[in-house]
Design an enzyme around this catalytic site. Structure first.
Site, PDB file in Angstrom:
ATOM      1  N   THR A   1       0.874  -1.187   0.000  1.00 60.67           N
ATOM      2  CA  THR A   1       0.000   0.000   0.000  1.00 60.67           C
ATOM      3  C   THR A   1       0.902   1.226   0.000  1.00 60.67           C
ATOM      4  OG1 THR A   1      -0.193  -0.263   2.406  1.00 60.67           O
ATOM      5  CG2 THR A   1      -1.999  -1.091   1.060  1.00 60.67           C
TER       6      THR A   1
ATOM      7  N   LYS B   1       3.901  -7.225   3.631  1.00 60.68           N
ATOM      8  CA  LYS B   1       3.712  -5.787   3.465  1.00 60.68           C
ATOM      9  C   LYS B   1       3.305  -5.202   4.806  1.00 60.68           C
ATOM     10  CE  LYS B   1       0.264  -3.765   2.797  1.00 60.68           C
ATOM     11  NZ  LYS B   1      -0.797  -3.015   3.548  1.00 60.68           N
TER      12      LYS B   1
ATOM     13  N   THR C   1      -3.533  -2.660   7.537  1.00 62.00           N
ATOM     14  CA  THR C   1      -2.968  -3.956   7.299  1.00 62.00           C
ATOM     15  C   THR C   1      -1.494  -4.243   7.234  1.00 62.00           C
ATOM     16  OG1 THR C   1      -4.904  -4.413   6.026  1.00 62.00           O
ATOM     17  CG2 THR C   1      -3.164  -5.988   5.871  1.00 62.00           C
TER      18      THR C   1
ATOM     19  N   GLU D   1       6.043   4.370   8.580  1.00 66.01           N
ATOM     20  CA  GLU D   1       5.800   5.687   7.991  1.00 66.01           C
ATOM     21  C   GLU D   1       6.817   6.712   8.478  1.00 66.01           C
ATOM     22  OE1 GLU D   1       2.012   4.955  10.009  1.00 66.01           O
ATOM     23  OE2 GLU D   1       3.633   3.543   9.620  1.00 66.01           O
TER      24      GLU D   1
ATOM     25  N   ASN E   1       0.538  11.256   7.990  1.00 68.26           N
ATOM     26  CA  ASN E   1      -0.717  10.894   8.656  1.00 68.26           C
ATOM     27  C   ASN E   1      -1.671  12.058   8.899  1.00 68.26           C
ATOM     28  OD1 ASN E   1      -0.558   7.971   9.087  1.00 68.26           O
ATOM     29  ND2 ASN E   1       1.353   8.539  10.111  1.00 68.26           N
TER      30      ASN E   1
ATOM     31  N   THR F   1      -6.381  11.030  -0.514  1.00 71.82           N
ATOM     32  CA  THR F   1      -6.225  11.473  -1.912  1.00 71.82           C
ATOM     33  C   THR F   1      -6.542  10.302  -2.839  1.00 71.82           C
ATOM     34  OG1 THR F   1      -3.903  10.978  -1.548  1.00 71.82           O
ATOM     35  CG2 THR F   1      -4.531  13.309  -1.575  1.00 71.82           C
TER      36      THR F   1
END
Lengths: 408, 408
Positions: free
Chosen positions: A158, A184, A195, A281, A403, A408
């Site tokens: 993702t 992932k 996930t 992230e 975050n 989008t």
């Protein structure tokens, strides 16, 4: 970590989920996502003994329920089908029907039993699966151009910035056994993204009960010991398939070489988990927290998780600040049996706290370690013989940027 | 929140910890910190019935232990002495001796019983108290120029950006009872900074057991329901003193107006807690999470805490992103008895999830609410009659900036 030192385990260079015999995989673009691959599959020549663990989140996505039901029936999986972009989570009864159709159509296309198909989705929560696109994708499954492990490993991503895969080999009864994996992550990123998914394959013959038991134990020491932001999603799943292509005498807890198989299985899981943590992230560093001297495995795990989950520790690592007070504090509120006067802390190999009291140390040296790509924090509770390791990442401006931004 | 609607409670404009009769307070600069006030005290004309709650962190700072021992002896406190800049935490036996000397010298200076002095410190962990400065400060306690509630409220701050205080009045047996409070927070900020401190005063006569019981219950619904970064420090303490100056018939659980006193006590605690949450590092918004329909108070509290503690919810609020998936997900992993098909979520009064399924809503309206200074997230579990509220703040670039920066 011991597994990596295990001489009897060979790490295959650029290994994949298809490194074990009898597994193929592929991926394609079916326009759920703008341009990236968004549909993938793993296929075994024969129904493989299967085991899986699922998210503990009370909200379980439809594909998880369907896969769980199917595995419980015959404990066999031959084909795994995954889409990214839409998680089919919080989608009610329609979500279940869509997951069931995705499973049924895949079974027909691949000529396998419907109960031998595992379905999985990852992406936006609360949006129904675009079934027209899924049907088209299933129709093109196995087209030569789409068959490749890299395609699969890309198709399940993702907001990940890199694919995650590994394979290792061991000798069992003179047979060469391969274990591969792809995963992932990480955390929940773009608004409503869910996930962590991991798929592990092996060409060994493994007794199902032992495989399920091993997966549970190893997950607790690998995938359950990583944190990006502590938020556990609705779609998390780890699935393992053993297709027995090597015709080895079936592996189980009673097999003399079971410990070696476990070490290899653990190594694969741990490496995938670390690749996920490192790709968190906005992360710039992988953080490894080692806790020893705990009165129980559970206590060791909880202390390690308290430290790895602390925003204050994560930001200190980002700032390369040898801030032992935050580590001690996290240990203290882990709600585990701690004797404050025994706790020792080291940043890398630089000891900063001994028996609960600060040590003199050269701040520049600690700072230097904190600037490494992998930061190691060591905690010794001196209160038992149990240990645990947790992995995470630093908390950075980019985490906020990613975050706090709009869908989008 | 009901307390704020209570007509029988008057909120005193610009009320302070000294608003109740018979309390004085002050603060001064003794150079532990560069320029800001760093030493303060509260004094009661007479020994006041005292109750306190302390951090659950396994690492408890020396002053906490000393204060705890003293209160346990006679359940009376007449003088509270606090320093900021150094927490006297992780300082071993020397830390205990320093806290004891700080208590003894204060008792001598103020002419009170040593056991009637509560000592408290907040600041850097692992650094010994600069006793020379503390001695000098105690010598100047009560100098006219230093006596003022504002001075005290400033002197206890660390990286707080504002002082935190409130006072309310109620009528009990025809007597006007005042409850005041001052606090500091929030979380652990500058490297190794510790502590949430709150001091509550009243001129009511209150039976000690009832006061301790009330403080425990109310803390669970106020100070224990706020989070800035989830890290609970080594020095956290809430102390309440009731000096009985109003000569009311002693309040206790058996007094007919006990519920009114509890409401006022709760209001003071809740307002101080909210002021702390709102002043969290880098915060731009106060977040209030209301959970109802829970099977127990504990379940309601845990769900509210899971949502308020989620980095993904906190960043979504910062970005004014009506990201209900993150709220649902946090509810799901709270490890409480949840029926996913019953969960409802509203952002302000805009309903976004009903019975576990997304609702159509005008994103712009939700976004507008999320741009308020106070953001309210409402969760209805439809699974019981219990409710809870938690308060926190958004997670911003400034949080990273503050916490990734070096000790200075």
């Amino acid at each position: 970590m011991v597994a990596t030192k295990e001489e009897n385990i060979q790490i295959i260079k650029n290994g994949h989920v298809t490194s074990p015999q009898g597994f193929s995989a592929g991926g394609l673009h079916c326009a759920i996502r703008k341009t990236r691959l968004d549909f993938g599959w793993i296929h075994s020549d024969n129904p493989a003994t299967a085991a899986a663990v699922y998210t503990l989140n009370a909200f379980q996505a439809a594909p998880l329920k369907i896969t769980k039901d199917s595995i419980e029936k015959e404990k066999l999986i031959q084909t795994v089908v995954v889409n990214s972009g839409v998680a089919n989570s919080c989608t009610g009864e329609q979500g279940n029907l869509d997951a069931l159709e995705m499973q049924k159509l895949t079974a027909e296309k691949m000529g396998v039993d419907t109960n031998h198909v595992a379905v999985s989705s990852t992406g936006v929560i609360g949006v129904p699966l675009p079934m027209e696109k899924i049907r088209t994708a299933i129709h093109s499954m196995n087209d030569k151009d789409n068959v490749s492990a890299e395609n699969f490993e890309e198709a399940i991503l993702t907001t990940d910035t890199m694919t995650k895969h590994i394979a290792v080999q061991i000798e069992i009864d003179g047979k060469t056994i391969t274990i591969g994996g792809a995963a992932k992550g990480s955390g929940m990123i773009h608004p409503n993204m869910a996930t962590m998914l991991s798929f592990i394959t092996t060409d060994a013959a493994v007794e199902q009960k032992s495989l399920q038991q091993a997966l549970g134990d190893i997950t607790n020491k690998s995938f359950n010991m990583i944190t990006v932001d502590g938020d556990c999603s609705t779609n998390d799943m780890v699935l393992v398939m053993a297709n027995g292509k090597q015709n080895n005498t079936q592996l189980s807890e009673t097999h003399p070489q079971w410990p070696l198989f476990l070490q290899a299985f653990q190594l694969v899981s741990e490496e995938l988990a670390k690749q996920i943590a490192k790709d968190g992230e906005g992360a710039t560093k992988l953080i490894e927290v080692n806790v020893k001297g705990a009165p129980s495995d559970e206590a060791a795990r909880q202390v390690a998780k308290a430290v790895i989950s602390s925003n204050l520790v994560k930001t200190a690592v980002y700032g390369a600040d040898p801030n032992w007070g935050r580590i001690v504090c996290a240990v203290g509120y882990s709600e585990q049996p701690i004797d404050p006067d025994k706790v020792c802390v080291a940043i890398g190999d630089i000891h900063v706290v001994k028996d609960g009291l600060p040590l003199e140390f050269v701040e520049a040296e600690a700072k230097q370690h904190l600037e490494n790509e992998t930061v190691v924090l060591n905690v010794d509770l001196q209160n038992g013989l149990h240990e645990a390791t947790a992995w995470g990442c630093d908390l950075t401006y980019d985490y906020i940027k990613i975050n706090a931004s709009y869908r989008t």
